[in-house]
Design a protein around this motif. Structure first.
Motif, PDB file in Angstrom:
ATOM      1  N   ASN A   1       0.909  -1.162   0.075  1.00 21.89           N
ATOM      2  CA  ASN A   1      -0.012  -0.072   0.097  1.00 21.89           C
ATOM      3  C   ASN A   1       0.883   1.213  -0.029  1.00 21.89           C
ATOM      4  OD1 ASN A   1      -2.032   1.732   0.351  1.00 21.89           O
ATOM      5  ND2 ASN A   1      -2.685   1.038   2.320  1.00 21.89           N
ATOM      6  N   ASP A   2       0.941   1.909  -1.234  1.00 17.91           N
ATOM      7  CA  ASP A   2       1.774   3.008  -1.197  1.00 17.91           C
ATOM      8  C   ASP A   2       0.984   4.231  -1.565  1.00 17.91           C
ATOM      9  OD1 ASP A   2       4.039   4.516  -1.312  1.00 17.91           O
ATOM     10  OD2 ASP A   2       4.858   3.858  -3.344  1.00 17.91           O
ATOM     11  N   ASP A   3       0.470   4.726  -0.377  1.00 16.95           N
ATOM     12  CA  ASP A   3      -0.503   5.954  -0.644  1.00 16.95           C
ATOM     13  C   ASP A   3       0.134   7.255  -0.392  1.00 16.95           C
ATOM     14  OD1 ASP A   3      -2.803   4.722  -1.408  1.00 16.95           O
ATOM     15  OD2 ASP A   3      -3.503   4.554   0.715  1.00 16.95           O
ATOM     16  N   GLN A   4       1.463   7.219  -0.093  1.00 15.78           N
ATOM     17  CA  GLN A   4       2.251   8.305  -0.283  1.00 15.78           C
ATOM     18  C   GLN A   4       2.357   9.245  -1.132  1.00 15.78           C
ATOM     19  OE1 GLN A   4       3.451   9.539   2.918  1.00 15.78           O
ATOM     20  NE2 GLN A   4       2.681   7.571   4.031  1.00 15.78           N
ATOM     21  N   ARG A   5       1.622  10.072  -1.462  1.00 14.41           N
ATOM     22  CA  ARG A   5       1.685  10.959  -2.801  1.00 14.41           C
ATOM     23  C   ARG A   5       1.970  12.477  -2.283  1.00 14.41           C
ATOM     24  NH1 ARG A   5      -4.227   9.181  -4.890  1.00 14.41           N
ATOM     25  NH2 ARG A   5      -3.736   7.215  -5.360  1.00 14.41           N
ATOM     26  N   GLY A   6       2.836  12.916  -3.186  1.00 15.81           N
ATOM     27  CA  GLY A   6       3.526  14.149  -2.790  1.00 15.81           C
ATOM     28  C   GLY A   6       2.628  15.246  -3.654  1.00 15.81           C
TER      29      GLY A   6
END
Length: 72
Positions: A2-7
């Motif tokens: 789960n890669d919900d790290q959006r810049g």
């Protein structure tokens, strides 16, 4: 994974404004070189009028949306 790290997206507004100025400058210089100063001046005058009208139309649309109770 789960890669919900959006810049945040970068703000390219200033770059867009500068490139518009650069592009309109070389276009007007090219027209000046081919057809003369009068043609370049008339094109610049026409573009200025068009941009002024676009500003008026946008203001009228914004005022109409506020009267309807909606924000544009």
């Amino acid at each position: 994974m789960n890669d919900d790290q959006r810049g945040r997206a970068p703000n390219y507004t200033n770059a867009c404004i500068v490139m518009f100025g650069v592009n309109i400058t070389w276009i007007l210089v090219m027209i000046w070189a081919i057809w003369g100063l009068i043609a370049a001046g008339l094109l610049a005058l026409g573009l200025n009028h068009l941009m002024s009208r676009l500003h008026v139309w946008a203001a009228e649309r914004h005022a109409a949306s506020i009267r309807r109770g909606k924000q544009v």
